[in-house]
Design a protein around this motif. Structure first.
Motif, mmCIF file in Angstrom:
data_model
loop_
_atom_site.group_PDB
_atom_site.id
_atom_site.type_symbol
_atom_site.label_atom_id
_atom_site.label_comp_id
_atom_site.label_asym_id
_atom_site.label_seq_id
_atom_site.Cartn_x
_atom_site.Cartn_y
_atom_site.Cartn_z
ATOM 1 N N PRO A 1 89.464 16.992 85.217
ATOM 2 C CA PRO A 1 88.023 16.915 85.484
ATOM 3 C C PRO A 1 87.315 15.824 84.695
ATOM 4 C CG PRO A 1 88.552 18.861 84.174
ATOM 5 C CD PRO A 1 89.852 18.282 84.632
ATOM 6 N N ALA A 2 87.921 15.400 83.581
ATOM 7 C CA ALA A 2 87.309 14.334 82.789
ATOM 8 C C ALA A 2 87.560 12.965 83.397
ATOM 9 C CB ALA A 2 87.841 14.363 81.354
ATOM 10 N N TYR A 3 88.591 12.875 84.249
ATOM 11 C CA TYR A 3 88.884 11.600 84.916
ATOM 12 C C TYR A 3 89.727 11.911 86.147
ATOM 13 C CZ TYR A 3 90.208 6.761 85.743
ATOM 14 O OH TYR A 3 90.386 5.513 86.315
ATOM 15 N N SER A 4 89.065 12.150 87.251
ATOM 16 C CA SER A 4 89.754 12.601 88.462
ATOM 17 C C SER A 4 89.913 11.497 89.495
ATOM 18 C CB SER A 4 88.979 13.766 89.088
ATOM 19 O OG SER A 4 87.656 13.362 89.408
ATOM 20 N N SER A 5 89.713 10.241 89.094
ATOM 21 C CA SER A 5 89.735 9.120 90.030
ATOM 22 C C SER A 5 91.150 8.807 90.507
ATOM 23 C CB SER A 5 89.113 7.888 89.374
ATOM 24 O OG SER A 5 89.171 6.779 90.246
ATOM 25 N N LEU A 6 91.362 8.924 91.798
ATOM 26 C CA LEU A 6 92.617 8.521 92.441
ATOM 27 C C LEU A 6 92.273 7.553 93.563
ATOM 28 C CD1 LEU A 6 94.318 12.005 92.891
ATOM 29 C CD2 LEU A 6 95.163 10.182 91.414
ATOM 30 N N ALA B 1 86.781 14.896 96.814
ATOM 31 C CA ALA B 1 86.567 15.415 95.460
ATOM 32 C C ALA B 1 85.169 15.979 95.286
ATOM 33 C CB ALA B 1 86.806 14.297 94.441
ATOM 34 N N ARG B 2 84.286 15.742 96.261
ATOM 35 C CA ARG B 2 82.883 16.164 96.123
ATOM 36 C C ARG B 2 82.646 17.523 96.766
ATOM 37 N NH1 ARG B 2 78.883 12.625 98.670
ATOM 38 N NH2 ARG B 2 80.502 11.876 100.088
ATOM 39 N N GLU B 3 81.870 18.361 96.094
ATOM 40 C CA GLU B 3 81.470 19.636 96.672
ATOM 41 C C GLU B 3 80.359 19.407 97.691
ATOM 42 O OE1 GLU B 3 80.431 22.478 93.732
ATOM 43 O OE2 GLU B 3 82.363 22.427 92.722
ATOM 44 N N ARG B 4 80.345 20.226 98.735
ATOM 45 C CA ARG B 4 79.353 20.080 99.800
ATOM 46 C C ARG B 4 78.575 21.390 99.953
ATOM 47 N NH1 ARG B 4 80.530 14.605 101.899
ATOM 48 N NH2 ARG B 4 82.508 14.185 100.841
ATOM 49 N N ASP B 5 77.259 21.255 100.115
ATOM 50 C CA ASP B 5 76.432 22.441 100.334
ATOM 51 C C ASP B 5 76.710 23.064 101.693
ATOM 52 O OD1 ASP B 5 75.204 22.153 97.860
ATOM 53 O OD2 ASP B 5 73.617 20.876 98.655
ATOM 54 N N LEU B 6 76.928 22.213 102.677
ATOM 55 C CA LEU B 6 77.200 22.676 104.035
ATOM 56 C C LEU B 6 78.500 22.041 104.495
ATOM 57 C CD1 LEU B 6 76.329 24.117 106.656
ATOM 58 C CD2 LEU B 6 75.109 22.028 107.287
ATOM 59 N N GLY B 7 79.453 22.861 104.831
ATOM 60 C CA GLY B 7 80.725 22.302 105.260
ATOM 61 C C GLY B 7 81.762 23.379 105.480
#
Length: 275
Positions: A147-152, A87-93
């Motif tokens: 986006p307000a609660y994306s926890s799975l 779920a996290r964006e990465r600068d390098l990937g």
């Protein structure tokens, strides 16, 4: 289960809760898959824990045959296209896509490459995948949740991934006619082109194991020609890894690049003042 379904692997990295492992086994079996892999579980004999067995609920066979590896690199050794679910964006990937796009890419990959293998990689329950894990994958994918609660939790994410992969694979089956023993729903639209003619073996995608071996050889060659300083490598090799993974190298291309590495190393040794 069709041969395409059997070429999809679901990988859990460093799982710590037996219940999530059991739930994951159930999740992928309900979607027609069976290849569950665990990387460095935090709980000893995690598949034998009562909570895992209870939550597998009819998927005990998938749980019992789950393979365990010490690291993700070994788990991905036979895989030719790996998706890191995060779920996290990465600068390098690697390049990013959503889970539906990933499933469609997976179907096309399996359709075009008879020896291709797919993997969906999920992270730990608390912190997800590390940058080191993601470096080993070809693509990053996400589930476009609220986006307000994306926890799975891990098993829920795996269930959604398995469903998207099932749907995409059934589209492919419907487009080719239903093989014996399968009965895809007539309501599933046929959007995928039929299988292309068999290609030369060398044009098939390189396995994860082959690409990792190339990267090690490439690093050795770059050090030999003094392009890479092993004392101050910065981000050169991670960037090279992403470049190679993004390029979807074939077996012939890996062999060619390893030949380049061999020539670079030989030339560097020949021209070295110490020889």
């Amino acid at each position: 289960m069709t041969s395409d379904f059997s070429r999809v692997r679901f990988i859990m990295t460093e799982p710590s809760h037996p219940g999530n492992v059991g739930s994951a086994a159930r999740a992928i079996k309900t979607m027609g898959f069976e290849d569950l892999v665990l990387v460095a579980p935090k709980t000893p004999e995690i598949t034998l824990q009562p909570e895992a067995i209870a939550l597998a609920s009819g998927a005990g066979d998938v749980l019992a045959q789950a393979q365990t590896f010490e690291n993700l690199k070994d788990a991905l050794a036979p895989v030719t296209l790996a998706f890191a679910l995060t779920a996290r964006e990465r600068d390098l990937g690697p390049p990013a896509c959503d889970i539906r796009e990933a499933a469609q890419m997976a179907q096309l990959h399996l359709n075009e490459h008879p020896e291709g293998r797919i993997a969906l990689v999920v992270g730990t329950e608390r912190s997800g995948l590390t940058n080191e894990h993601i470096e080993l994958c070809h693509r990053v994918c996400h589930i476009p949740a609220n986006p307000a609660y994306s926890s799975l939790n891990v098993s829920q994410a795996m269930q959604l991934g398995a469903w998207e992969l099932r749907y995409a694979l059934l589209q492919g089956i419907a487009s080719q006619g239903s093989p014996e023993g399968t009965s895809p729903s007539p309501r599933i639209p046929s959007l995928i082109v039929p299988k292309p003619p068999t290609k030369h073996p060398g044009s098939q995608p390189a396995s994860g194991e082959a690409v990792q071996a190339l990267l090690a050889h490439w690093q050795e060659a770059l050090e030999a020609v003094r392009f890479l300083d092993p004392e101050h490598p910065k981000k050169l090799m991670p960037r090279m890894r992403h470049l190679f993974n993004r390029s979807d190298l074939s077996k012939d291309e890996v062999d060619m690049l390893r030949g380049v590495c061999t020539a670079m190393i030989a030339t560097a040794r020949k021209n070295s003042p110490s020889t």
